[in-house]
Design a protein around this motif. Structure first.
Motif, PDB file in Angstrom:
ATOM      1  N   GLN A  46      37.731  37.445  49.562  1.00 53.59           N
ATOM      2  CA  GLN A  46      37.023  36.524  50.448  1.00 53.59           C
ATOM      3  C   GLN A  46      35.824  35.891  49.736  1.00 53.59           C
ATOM      4  N   VAL A  47      35.049  36.699  49.040  1.00 46.81           N
ATOM      5  CA  VAL A  47      33.863  36.194  48.341  1.00 46.81           C
ATOM      6  C   VAL A  47      34.269  35.247  47.215  1.00 46.81           C
ATOM      7  N   LEU A  48      35.253  35.650  46.418  1.00 45.88           N
ATOM      8  CA  LEU A  48      35.668  34.835  45.268  1.00 45.88           C
ATOM      9  C   LEU A  48      36.541  33.647  45.647  1.00 45.88           C
ATOM     10  N   GLN A  49      37.158  33.723  46.818  1.00 41.79           N
ATOM     11  CA  GLN A  49      38.179  32.754  47.197  1.00 41.79           C
ATOM     12  C   GLN A  49      39.222  32.693  46.065  1.00 41.79           C
ATOM     13  N   LEU A  50      39.747  33.861  45.766  1.00 41.24           N
ATOM     14  CA  LEU A  50      40.692  34.053  44.675  1.00 41.24           C
ATOM     15  C   LEU A  50      41.933  33.188  44.837  1.00 41.24           C
ATOM     16  N   THR A  51      42.274  32.441  43.794  1.00 41.07           N
ATOM     17  CA  THR A  51      43.508  31.647  43.812  1.00 41.07           C
ATOM     18  C   THR A  51      44.494  32.098  42.742  1.00 41.07           C
ATOM     19  N   ALA A  52      44.013  32.830  41.735  1.00 38.78           N
ATOM     20  CA  ALA A  52      44.909  33.333  40.695  1.00 38.78           C
ATOM     21  C   ALA A  52      44.277  34.548  40.026  1.00 38.78           C
ATOM     22  N   LEU A  53      45.127  35.453  39.610  1.00 37.13           N
ATOM     23  CA  LEU A  53      44.711  36.631  38.864  1.00 37.13           C
ATOM     24  C   LEU A  53      45.782  36.897  37.815  1.00 37.13           C
ATOM     25  N   ASP A  54      45.375  36.875  36.559  1.00 38.26           N
ATOM     26  CA  ASP A  54      46.308  37.132  35.467  1.00 38.26           C
ATOM     27  C   ASP A  54      45.829  38.354  34.706  1.00 38.26           C
ATOM     28  N   LEU A  55      46.691  39.374  34.626  1.00 36.53           N
ATOM     29  CA  LEU A  55      46.399  40.582  33.866  1.00 36.53           C
ATOM     30  C   LEU A  55      47.332  40.616  32.668  1.00 36.53           C
ATOM     31  N   GLU A  56      46.761  40.665  31.487  1.00 34.13           N
ATOM     32  CA  GLU A  56      47.540  40.623  30.248  1.00 34.13           C
ATOM     33  C   GLU A  56      47.355  41.925  29.475  1.00 34.13           C
ATOM     34  N   THR A  57      48.444  42.623  29.237  1.00 40.32           N
ATOM     35  CA  THR A  57      48.394  43.864  28.477  1.00 40.32           C
ATOM     36  C   THR A  57      48.102  43.586  27.014  1.00 40.32           C
ATOM     37  N   VAL A  58      47.118  44.300  26.476  1.00 50.58           N
ATOM     38  CA  VAL A  58      46.828  44.254  25.049  1.00 50.58           C
ATOM     39  C   VAL A  58      47.470  45.465  24.377  1.00 50.58           C
ATOM     40  N   GLU A  59      47.350  46.631  25.026  1.00 51.25           N
ATOM     41  CA  GLU A  59      47.965  47.861  24.533  1.00 51.25           C
ATOM     42  C   GLU A  59      48.460  48.664  25.716  1.00 51.25           C
ATOM     43  N   ALA A  93      50.381  56.920  31.625  1.00 46.76           N
ATOM     44  CA  ALA A  93      50.289  55.908  30.571  1.00 46.76           C
ATOM     45  C   ALA A  93      48.931  55.244  30.740  1.00 46.76           C
ATOM     46  N   TYR A  94      48.348  54.823  29.642  1.00 45.38           N
ATOM     47  CA  TYR A  94      47.123  54.043  29.798  1.00 45.38           C
ATOM     48  C   TYR A  94      47.336  52.662  29.210  1.00 45.38           C
ATOM     49  N   GLU A  95      46.701  51.709  29.874  1.00 47.03           N
ATOM     50  CA  GLU A  95      46.847  50.305  29.520  1.00 47.03           C
ATOM     51  C   GLU A  95      45.466  49.710  29.290  1.00 47.03           C
ATOM     52  N   ILE A  96      45.336  48.951  28.227  1.00 51.86           N
ATOM     53  CA  ILE A  96      44.123  48.195  27.933  1.00 51.86           C
ATOM     54  C   ILE A  96      44.523  46.731  28.015  1.00 51.86           C
ATOM     55  N   GLY A  97      43.720  45.934  28.709  1.00 55.59           N
ATOM     56  CA  GLY A  97      44.122  44.547  28.871  1.00 55.59           C
ATOM     57  C   GLY A  97      42.969  43.587  29.105  1.00 55.59           C
ATOM     58  N   ARG A  98      43.363  42.332  29.257  1.00 50.92           N
ATOM     59  CA  ARG A  98      42.432  41.238  29.554  1.00 50.92           C
ATOM     60  C   ARG A  98      42.795  40.669  30.917  1.00 50.92           C
ATOM     61  N   ALA A  99      41.785  40.264  31.655  1.00 50.98           N
ATOM     62  CA  ALA A  99      42.000  39.702  32.986  1.00 50.98           C
ATOM     63  C   ALA A  99      41.372  38.315  33.061  1.00 50.98           C
ATOM     64  N   THR A 100      42.032  37.447  33.805  1.00 50.69           N
ATOM     65  CA  THR A 100      41.477  36.132  34.116  1.00 50.69           C
ATOM     66  C   THR A 100      41.590  35.932  35.615  1.00 50.69           C
ATOM     67  N   VAL A 101      40.464  35.612  36.239  1.00 51.20           N
ATOM     68  CA  VAL A 101      40.392  35.354  37.673  1.00 51.20           C
ATOM     69  C   VAL A 101      40.049  33.880  37.853  1.00 51.20           C
ATOM     70  N   VAL A 102      40.728  33.221  38.784  1.00 47.59           N
ATOM     71  CA  VAL A 102      40.447  31.818  39.093  1.00 47.59           C
ATOM     72  C   VAL A 102      40.065  31.737  40.560  1.00 47.59           C
ATOM     73  N   ASP A 103      38.929  31.072  40.837  1.00 49.35           N
ATOM     74  CA  ASP A 103      38.493  30.934  42.227  1.00 49.35           C
ATOM     75  C   ASP A 103      38.893  29.571  42.790  1.00 49.35           C
ATOM     76  N   ALA A 104      38.525  29.316  44.024  1.00 53.29           N
ATOM     77  CA  ALA A 104      38.938  28.096  44.725  1.00 53.29           C
ATOM     78  C   ALA A 104      38.407  26.819  44.065  1.00 53.29           C
ATOM     79  N   THR A 105      37.317  26.927  43.302  1.00 52.91           N
ATOM     80  CA  THR A 105      36.771  25.740  42.623  1.00 52.91           C
ATOM     81  C   THR A 105      37.448  25.505  41.275  1.00 52.91           C
ATOM     82  N   GLY A 106      38.327  26.438  40.876  1.00 55.40           N
ATOM     83  CA  GLY A 106      38.976  26.330  39.578  1.00 55.40           C
ATOM     84  C   GLY A 106      38.220  27.043  38.470  1.00 55.40           C
ATOM     85  N   GLU A 107      37.065  27.629  38.812  1.00 55.39           N
ATOM     86  CA  GLU A 107      36.295  28.350  37.795  1.00 55.39           C
ATOM     87  C   GLU A 107      37.047  29.600  37.365  1.00 55.39           C
ATOM     88  N   ARG A 108      37.080  29.799  36.038  1.00 55.14           N
ATOM     89  CA  ARG A 108      37.778  30.948  35.464  1.00 55.14           C
ATOM     90  C   ARG A 108      36.757  31.969  34.979  1.00 55.14           C
TER      91      ARG A 108
END
Length: 126
Positions: free
Chosen positions: A63-76, A84-99
């Motif tokens: 609700q606060v972020l007005q999330l429109t996209a969430l991408d989780l990318e495994t690095v390891e 299992a353990y996973e290390i990764g990178r995340a990208t969040v996109v809000d309603a304004t398009g800010e990443r």
């Protein structure tokens, strides 16, 4: 036990989670992805324990972020017996398009015959 084939199973579980979360199906996303006693450790707040508390956290965050996209990318991804353990990178996109980018560590374990997140910790920034 997790083996080298765990990557495909965990990738599918993670994709299901992000798809449901962005679609606003928070309870389904959390219940199908986190263990019953999961611990989530987001930045700058106390640890959140259990599915109900995690659902409440994600509902507020979306609700606060007005999330429109969430991408989780495994690095390891490293299988360790029944976990299992996973290390990764995340990208969040809000309603304004800010990443916003960040990094995460997930500890997966088998619960009810499916991989589920038991520990979830992340930080904002690269």
């Amino acid at each position: 036990r997790y083996d080298l084939g765990a990557a495909d199973i965990i990738t599918a579980a993670r994709l299901r989670f992000t798809t449901l979360l962005v679609a606003g199906e928070v309870r389904g996303a959390v219940e199908s992805t986190y263990t019953a006693a999961a611990r989530m450790m987001p930045p700058e707040v106390p640890a959140i324990v259990g599915r109900d508390a995690i659902v409440a956290y994600w509902l507020r965050t979306i609700q606060v972020l007005q999330l429109t996209a969430l991408d989780l990318e495994t690095v390891e991804l490293h299988p360790l017996g029944d976990r299992a353990y996973e290390i990764g990178r995340a990208t969040v996109v809000d309603a304004t398009g800010e990443r916003t980018t960040g990094k995460y560590v997930l500890i997966w374990r088998d619960e009810d015959g499916a991989p589920r997140i038991d520990v979830d910790i992340w930080n904002i920034g690269s």
